[in-house]
Design an enzyme around this catalytic site. Structure first.
Site, PDB file in Angstrom:
ATOM      1  N   ARG A 268       0.863  -1.180   0.000  1.00 24.17           N
ATOM      2  CA  ARG A 268       0.000   0.000   0.000  1.00 24.17           C
ATOM      3  C   ARG A 268       0.902   1.232   0.000  1.00 24.17           C
ATOM      4  O   ARG A 268       1.475   1.606   1.020  1.00 24.17           O
ATOM      5  CB  ARG A 268      -0.877  -0.039   1.264  1.00 24.17           C
ATOM      6  CG  ARG A 268      -1.988   0.984   1.301  1.00 24.17           C
ATOM      7  CD  ARG A 268      -2.570   1.054   2.711  1.00 24.17           C
ATOM      8  NE  ARG A 268      -1.678   1.770   3.611  1.00 24.17           N
ATOM      9  CZ  ARG A 268      -1.468   1.430   4.887  1.00 24.17           C
ATOM     10  NH1 ARG A 268      -2.054   0.385   5.403  1.00 24.17           N
ATOM     11  NH2 ARG A 268      -0.652   2.154   5.629  1.00 24.17           N
ATOM     12  N   HIS A 272      -3.185   4.400   4.990  1.00 24.83           N
ATOM     13  CA  HIS A 272      -4.360   3.537   5.099  1.00 24.83           C
ATOM     14  C   HIS A 272      -5.593   4.229   4.536  1.00 24.83           C
ATOM     15  O   HIS A 272      -6.346   3.655   3.752  1.00 24.83           O
ATOM     16  CB  HIS A 272      -4.589   3.166   6.564  1.00 24.83           C
ATOM     17  CG  HIS A 272      -5.808   2.343   6.808  1.00 24.83           C
ATOM     18  ND1 HIS A 272      -5.925   1.047   6.342  1.00 24.83           N
ATOM     19  CD2 HIS A 272      -6.969   2.621   7.452  1.00 24.83           C
ATOM     20  CE1 HIS A 272      -7.107   0.564   6.699  1.00 24.83           C
ATOM     21  NE2 HIS A 272      -7.762   1.496   7.363  1.00 24.83           N
ATOM     22  N   TYR A 281       4.505   4.807  11.390  1.00 24.93           N
ATOM     23  CA  TYR A 281       4.784   3.376  11.572  1.00 24.93           C
ATOM     24  C   TYR A 281       5.601   2.748  10.440  1.00 24.93           C
ATOM     25  O   TYR A 281       5.859   1.556  10.454  1.00 24.93           O
ATOM     26  CB  TYR A 281       3.483   2.591  11.768  1.00 24.93           C
ATOM     27  CG  TYR A 281       2.437   2.784  10.687  1.00 24.93           C
ATOM     28  CD1 TYR A 281       2.480   2.048   9.502  1.00 24.93           C
ATOM     29  CD2 TYR A 281       1.396   3.686  10.859  1.00 24.93           C
ATOM     30  CE1 TYR A 281       1.523   2.215   8.525  1.00 24.93           C
ATOM     31  CE2 TYR A 281       0.422   3.858   9.878  1.00 24.93           C
ATOM     32  CZ  TYR A 281       0.488   3.122   8.716  1.00 24.93           C
ATOM     33  OH  TYR A 281      -0.467   3.288   7.748  1.00 24.93           O
TER      34      TYR A 281
END
Length: 371
Positions: A268, A272, A281
């Site tokens: 990805r 998100h 992260y």
């Protein structure tokens, strides 16, 4: 459960038992590589159509992301970098088959032919799901993790009982494999040989949780083995490998051999959703490494090397995608007429006392505003 194919000069290779390494037909530079996998490669014509659809899908994704910044979408989960997974999935199905997507599979829906304005309706906050599922054979995009897998399995089993050849294609991410619904769906599908393909797009993160914190299995495809399900892992950023494996999965399932789990290793690229800060992260160099594996660039390079793709076609495909994006912008800029009664009208066939009380309260507040 598996078909073993041998050649005179190659060792036996088992279809739908996970390969030691993800199936790959193109390297990261778009050059063809030798592969032990025996899946038939798509024709040049299908690959060119896949490229065109991937160009369209990426442009759609870019436009949808921009619409969030303009306040036209409440939220949008980008799938940039996952084009090969989603387009291969859509292209391998027949018109009578059904898709059961997640919230991130909008590019697959667009490739399936769902009107782009309609498919963004849910993310814009319109009631219902924005499109008619029966018109496109596409279930509503599912936000809860893994619940659509149970829907797909039950639907596929029901179609089988009716004597139809329908396949259900159920999308999910790596995070969904940690949910109980995932395991329940696989077990039921395996026991009753439901004609369903579970496509796991392993993009590395369940929001901010990396795969290493989710599973210790050698691959997510191995989870299917434990249930007696045909399983495979594939380079999800290799368009040729994705379509090859998905084509064979459809043939396998439609032949009545039971369900299949396909794990597509992808990434990805964006956060998100537009509400997420992915820098908290993961590191920039990790993203850069995956940008070098861009599925669109890999297929572009391969097709050009074979004399199938040229600048004229690129311009044609890009122009068509820009035209679609302009139509999407125009459609999303139309103010929707909403009726507050819809909040209550379609909840129950016979409204409950509590629902009637809430409806009357909203009506009274609206009347007070008008006065």
């Amino acid at each position: 459960m598996t078909t073993i194919e041998t050649t005179a000069n190659a060792t036996a290779y088992q279809r739908f038992m996970p390969a030691d390494e993800p199936v790959q037909y193109l390297d990261v530079g778009g050059r063809a590589v030798d592969s032990a996998a025996r899946y038939a490669r798509p024709t040049d014509e299908r690959l060119l159509e896949m490229y065109r659809t991937m160009v369209s899908g990426r442009r759609f994704d870019q436009q949808a992301t921009a619409l969030t910044k303009q306040g036209r979408l409440a939220v949008y989960p980008s799938a940039r970098g996952q084009e090969a997974c989603q387009i291969a999935a859509a292209m391998c199905l027949s018109d009578s088959d059904w898709m059961f997507p997640t919230y991130r599979d909008s590019m697959a829906l667009a490739a399936r032919g769902v009107d782009q304005v309609e498919l963004l309706g849910m993310l814009a906050g319109y009631w219902h799901c924005g499109y008619d599922p029966k018109q496109y054979n596409v279930a509503p995009q599912c936000t809860p993790l893994a619940t659509q897998l149970l829907h797909a399995t039950g639907f596929a089993y029901a179609e089988q009982k009716q004597g139809r050849s329908t396949i259900a294609l159920a999308f999910c991410g790596d995070g969904a494999t940690s949910e109980g619904d995932f395991h329940e769906a696989l077990n039921f599908a395996a026991v009753f040989k439901a004609p369903v393909i579970f496509l796991v797009q392993n993009n590395g993160f369940a929001i901010s949780v990396p795969l290493a914190r989710q599973s210790a299995a050698p691959s997510l495809s191995h989870k299917g083995v434990g249930y007696g399900i045909g399983s495979e892992q594939v380079d999800g950023n290799d368009p040729i490998a994705m379509m090859s494996v998905m084509d064979e999965a459809v043939t396998y399932v439609r032949a009545g051999k039971g369900p299949v789990v396909v794990e597509a290793h992808t990434y990805r690229i964006d956060a998100h959703t537009n509400a997420d800060d992915a820098t908290r992260y993961r590191k920039a160099d990790e993203v850069e490494g995956w940008l070098a594996r861009d599925p669109l660039v890999r297929l572009d390079t391969y097709l050009e090397s074979r004399g199938i793709l040229n600048d004229e076609l690129r311009t044609q495909f890009t122009g068509a995608a820009d035209t679609d994006a302009a139509a999407l912008r125009a459609g999303m800029n139309v103010e929707q007429e909403v009726d507050p009664e819809d909040l209550f009208r379609f909840v129950y066939s016979e409204p409950t006392p509590n629902l009637i009380e809430q409806r009357n309260q909203v009506a009274a507040e609206l009347a007070a505003e008008e006065n």
